[in-house]
Design an enzyme around this catalytic site. Structure first.
Site, short mmCIF file in Angstrom:
data_model
loop_
_atom_site.label_atom_id
_atom_site.label_comp_id
_atom_site.label_asym_id
_atom_site.label_seq_id
_atom_site.Cartn_x
_atom_site.Cartn_y
_atom_site.Cartn_z
N CYS A 194 0.84 -1.20 0.00
CA CYS A 194 0.00 0.00 0.00
C CYS A 194 0.87 1.25 0.00
CB CYS A 194 -0.94 -0.02 1.19
SG CYS A 194 -2.06 -1.43 1.16
N SER A 472 -2.61 -0.17 12.68
CA SER A 472 -2.10 -0.21 11.32
C SER A 472 -1.21 0.99 11.09
CB SER A 472 -3.27 -0.18 10.34
OG SER A 472 -2.83 0.15 9.04
#
EC number: 4.2.1.9
Length: 562
Positions: A194, A472
């Site tokens: 990502c 995260s």
């Protein structure tokens, strides 16, 4: 050579027969060449790993050209974004240990002379790194690289964190269904990790400064020709390192760990890097105290603010000079890095990165104009976290130095998400999520859904969240994690009641509940002993052996059983 154990002498004739059967040996003299493992992590369901088979093929060809024989094997991998918010997240951190154990098993069972590691996403890089230090066989890393940043149909920059925050915004009516679907279709446009400074990219950048990967490992795009050339170059370097007997423990030293944290501070990396780097230090036999991290933070400026803390992507960082430009800028502040350490290139950290200049001072700032004079991560201590907690200060609004609020307590992630969705969490609250640590979760799940929902509802400056779970790399806001000891290990986070006043002081790096010691001691008498939530399978074994976050959430066999 190490591999002589399986290929030399009359007694190894059966092993040689099996080796011939693999088809990897073209001629008898190939038995005299180094055997190199390619520890790959190709998996179809993880976008950061779907292209790794191609990269492994490039590595194989280059290893043969360099005069060695390649043998590929794969490890498992978990995509944290797909595993988020359900039982799958319980397996994410524990998968790090499986990856390390699996790689150790294959490497030691077959006596490889060197290992070429191809990781990319969150737990795969640290899992392989644990294996490399544990086996201490000449090694090099080349990750799969980040994906391109997404763009909405209106040209707005997108990352996966945009998508998680969009869930809260959509539930709150702040964006339309069409906008929501447009973001979903465009947030992740290519293969690769990502595109923000999330855990995968944080770790892959840290590999550069640790010295086990080549320059630009953390930022060259997954789809770029540069990534493929890097694979080839790394293969030749590895074969050189086998000849020179340069091993991971020669590279991963206390000074290297210091430098990893310094880069982390300069880039505002994921809080998960603290967890993984502490585990790596432990594996290398380095006693590394959490307080050392704050000392590094105090002298390391915050130079590059990347998504989710800004709109800049990893590709923007690459175009601005990449990690080498950041390292070279830090060289200019004496005492920040250890430039004369050896790396897997066969050169020193200085030789790898000197003269690499910043090409865009908006994306990577110079020392005289940092985002902050101190690093983007902090370790907090106090009566809630006597053994420490972690916050990504680079993801907190700069106007917030101290946050005081009333506790609203939940004993699970799901209870907290439900309360946030029902608007039970309001301005001035400190959301307390406990029994979600390594042992309590089990697996120390990420709290991305609740933090994203808080930010998505416009409460990022008005609500804090503290937890013995983790976050995260996509998390931003006033989010304190890794609280140690965790509630399941008797930590004081388990003693907080609804309505207690909690103070988060970022300036003094403290985290306290404003309740007397006597009252906390009295509450302790009423706490029931923790009972494991999972009774069978891997997570049951993990629960029995895992430590709290302050030691890296590692699995340790009790001394009385050794």
């Amino acid at each position: 050579m190490r591999s002589d154990m399986i290929k030399k002498g009359d007694q190894q004739a059966p092993a040689r027969s099996l080796l011939h059967a693999t088809g990897a040996l073209d001629k008898p003299t190939d038995m005299n060449k180094p055997f190199v493992a390619i520890c790959n992590s190709y998996i179809d369901i993880v976008p950061g790993h779907v292209h790794l088979r191609e990269l492994a093929d490039i590595a194989k060809e280059a290893i043969r050209e360099a005069g060695a024989i390649p043998f590929e094997f794969d490890t498992i991998g978990v995509d944290d974004g797909i595993a988020m918010g359900h039982i799958g997240m319980r397996y994410s951190l524990p998968s790090r240990e499986i990856i390390a154990d699996a790689a150790e098993t294959v490497i030691n069972a077959h006596w490889f002379d060197g290992v070429f590691y191809i990781p990319n996403c969150d737990k795969i890089t640290p899992g392989m790194l644990l294996a490399s230090v544990r086996t201490n066989v000449p090694a090099i890393f080349c990750s799969g690289g980040p994906m391109k940043a997404g763009l909405s149909s209106e040209g707005k920059a997108l990352t996966l964190s945009s998508m998680f925050e969009a869930v809260g915004a959509f539930k709150d009516g702040s964006i339309s269904k069409d906008e929501f679907l447009d973001m979903e279709q465009n947030a992740c446009p290519t293969c690769g990790s990502c595109s923000g400074m999330f855990t995968a990219n944080s770790m892959n950048c840290l590999m550069e400064v640790l010295g086990l990967a080549l320059p630009y490992n953390g930022t060259a795009l997954a789809v770029s020709d540069q990534r493929r050339e890097m694979i080839r170059e790394a293969a030749f370097k590895l074969v050189d390192n086998i000849k020179n007997d340069l091993k991971p423990k020669d590279i991963v030293t206390r000074e290297a760990i210091d430098d990893a944290f310094a880069l982390d501070m300069a880039m505002g990396g994921s809080t998960n890097t603290v967890l993984h780097t502490l585990a790596i230090a432990n594996e290398a036999g380095i006693d590394y105290d959490l307080t050392r991290i704050n000392e590094i933070a105090k002298k390391t400026p915050y130079l590059s603010k990347i998504a989710p803390s800004s709109s800049y992507s990893m590709h923007d960082v690459h175009e601005a000079g990449g990690v080498p430009a950041i390292i070279n800028e830090l060289f200019k502040k004496e005492g920040t890095l250890h430039p004369d350490r050896i790396t897997a290139t066969g050169k020193t950290l200085r030789e790898n990165n000197e003269d690499k200049e910043i090409l865009n001072s908006d994306v990577i700032r110079h020392l005289d104009n940092p985002y902050d004079k101190q690093g983007g991560l902090s370790i907090l201590y106090g009566n809630i976290a006597p053994k420490g907690a972690v916050i990504k200060v680079g993801g907190v609004d700069p106007s917030i130095k101290v946050f005081k609020g009333k506790a609203i307590c939940f004993d699970s992630h799901d209870e907290a998400v439900e309360a946030i969705d029902n608007h039970d969490v309001r301005e001035g609250h400190v959301v307390v999520i406990r029994y979600e640590g390594p042992k309590g979760g089990p697996g120390m799940p990420e709290m991305l859904a609740p933090t994203s929902s808080i930010v998505g509802r416009g409460l990022g400056k008005d609500v804090a969240l503290i937890t013995d779970g983790r976050f995260s790399g996509a998390t931003r806001g006033i989010a304190v994690g890794h609280i140690s000891p965790e509630a399941a290990a008797g930590g004081p986070i388990g003693l907080i009641n609804d309505g207690d006043e909690i103070t988060i002081d970022l300036t003094n790096r403290t985290l306290d509940v404003n309740v007397s010691t006597e009252e906390l001691d009295a509450r302790k008498q009423n706490v029931k002993p923790f009972k494991a939530k999972v009774k069978t399978g891997y997570l049951a074994r993990y629960t029995a052996l895992v430590t709290s976050a302050n030691t890296g959430g590692i699995m340790q066999v009790p001394e009385n059983l050794i």
